[in-house]
Design a protein around this motif. Structure first.
Motif, short mmCIF file in Angstrom:
data_model
loop_
_atom_site.label_atom_id
_atom_site.label_comp_id
_atom_site.label_asym_id
_atom_site.label_seq_id
_atom_site.Cartn_x
_atom_site.Cartn_y
_atom_site.Cartn_z
N ASP A 1 1.76 3.27 2.26
CA ASP A 1 2.69 3.34 3.39
C ASP A 1 2.69 2.03 4.18
OD1 ASP A 1 4.57 4.57 5.07
OD2 ASP A 1 3.01 5.17 6.49
N LEU A 2 2.70 0.95 3.43
CA LEU A 2 2.70 -0.37 4.08
C LEU A 2 3.56 -1.32 3.25
CD1 LEU A 2 1.42 -1.71 6.57
CD2 LEU A 2 -0.36 -2.60 5.07
N ASP B 1 0.86 -1.17 0.00
CA ASP B 1 0.00 0.00 0.00
C ASP B 1 0.91 1.23 0.00
OD1 ASP B 1 -2.25 1.58 0.01
OD2 ASP B 1 -3.23 0.45 1.62
N CYS C 1 5.24 -3.47 7.81
CA CYS C 1 5.62 -2.28 8.56
C CYS C 1 5.36 -1.05 7.72
CB CYS C 1 7.10 -2.34 8.98
SG CYS C 1 8.23 -2.27 7.59
N THR C 2 5.41 0.11 8.35
CA THR C 2 5.27 1.37 7.62
C THR C 2 6.64 1.81 7.12
OG1 THR C 2 5.59 2.67 9.63
CG2 THR C 2 3.32 2.01 9.08
N LYS C 3 6.65 2.87 6.31
CA LYS C 3 7.91 3.36 5.74
C LYS C 3 8.86 3.83 6.85
CE LYS C 3 9.43 5.94 1.68
NZ LYS C 3 9.01 6.84 0.58
N SER C 4 8.31 4.42 7.89
CA SER C 4 9.15 4.91 8.98
C SER C 4 9.76 3.77 9.81
CB SER C 4 8.33 5.83 9.90
OG SER C 4 7.24 5.10 10.47
N GLU C 5 9.19 2.57 9.71
CA GLU C 5 9.68 1.43 10.47
C GLU C 5 10.64 0.55 9.66
OE1 GLU C 5 5.75 0.62 13.28
OE2 GLU C 5 5.84 -0.26 11.27
#
Length: 322
Positions: free
Chosen positions: A82-83, A80, A112-116
């Protein structure tokens, strides 16, 4: 793929002439921070569009290698905007110890998300290939039960050798082998395993037949293990320490025929004891048929062969005059 512990970034591509997929190197010889910047700057929107339109999404991977047979590779898929889904593959042939050991491990690291992403990919910086392999490898049954496997091989091979040579046990070892105190203690010891969580669950959740089976199994398992180990250990000890010797035995009992079954499981059997010690009766196997036919209770036999502290293996048997 990098062979100097630097990070390489690949993306899958497809050849137009045969539709075969291959890995296309985007960047190489990167530090961890450089690789993370490339991941953050990569245009993931195209992958998301592919996925949402029902097309197969191109794979994007970061890898670090010690050599061609030892490497870690993280595959990143955008599911997705941001996934992201991450799959880890590790090849580690260097630390393979046994023939049944796996050389590769595949781990689903989840989403995870982009920040993770940086946290998920941290092993690229802080782990060696062998350390990451040890962390994620799933042990086979043989790995988990290696001591049990060694014990079973020890016992089975020992019993096979004992059945083959069928030694005449010494009075002291024979008494130890059949000492009831040892097996009562073994029963008590094995019954103590009833405190294990898995066994308790079987007792609480099973039927009354299951509970009886578990209890009887634990009571019988201890004596069986002790007897098998003692018999195998005695056989190995005899094979390693035996020396040429002779000894005299007295015939205590003869079966009805040379090949008869029943008490004692060998052909040409008879029961003997040392002179003046009828309480130390043991079984002697593989007596030649012609000699066996001449024997009667009370005859004295001279056994020539090999003796250790636990047994005697006769190579020659003579009848002594009374």
């Amino acid at each position: 793929m990098s062979l100097n512990n630097r990070i390489v970034i690949h993306s899958s591509a497809t050849r137009e002439n045969d539709n075969a997929e291959f890995a296309l190197c985007i960047e190489a010889d990167l530090s961890f921070n450089q690789a993370m910047k490339s991941v953050q700057d990569y245009d993931w929107s195209f992958n998301v569009k592919q996925l949402k339109s029902g097309q197969e999404c191109n794979a994007f991977s970061l890898s670090k290698a010690d050599d061609a047979d030892n490497y870690m590779q993280f595959f990143i898929f955008a599911v997705d905007d941001d996934l992201f889904s991450i799959q880890l593959n590790i090849m580690n042939k260097r630390n393979r110890r046994y023939i049944w050991d796996r050389t590769s491990v595949s781990v689903d690291l989840g989403v995870c998300t982009k920040s993770e992403l940086q946290k998920k990919l941290e092993p690229l910086r802080s782990y060696s290939v062998s350390r990451l392999y040890k962390k994620h490898r799933s042990k086979t049954w043989l790995n988990k039960h290696s001591l049990l496997v060694v014990f079973l091989l020890f016992v089975v091979l020992g019993i096979m050798i004992e059945r083959w040579i069928k030694p005449l046990h010494s009075p002291s070892f024979d008494a130890l082998l059949w000492n009831p105190v040892i097996y009562i203690g073994a029963s008590v010891f094995s019954t103590c395993f009833l405190v294990l969580k898995r066994v308790r669950q079987g007792l609480r959740g099973g039927t009354w037949k299951d509970r009886v089976s578990i209890c009887l199994g634990m009571i019988c398992l201890g004596p069986l293990i002790v007897f098998s180990f003692m018999l195998s250990f005695g056989t190995y000890w005899h094979m390693l320490t035996k020396k040429p010797a002779s000894q005299v035995e007295v015939v205590a009992e003869l079966p009805s025929t040379w090949s008869s079954t029943g008490r004692g499981s060998c052909t040409g059997k008879l029961w003997v004891h040392p002179p003046g010690e009828p309480q130390h009766e043991r079984i002697l196997c593989y007596v030649p048929k012609e000699l066996w036919a001449e024997l009667k209770v009370g005859d004295r036999l001279l056994l020539n062969g090999d003796r250790s502290s636990v047994a005697f293996t006769p190579a020659d048997i003579l009848i002594l005059p009374n």
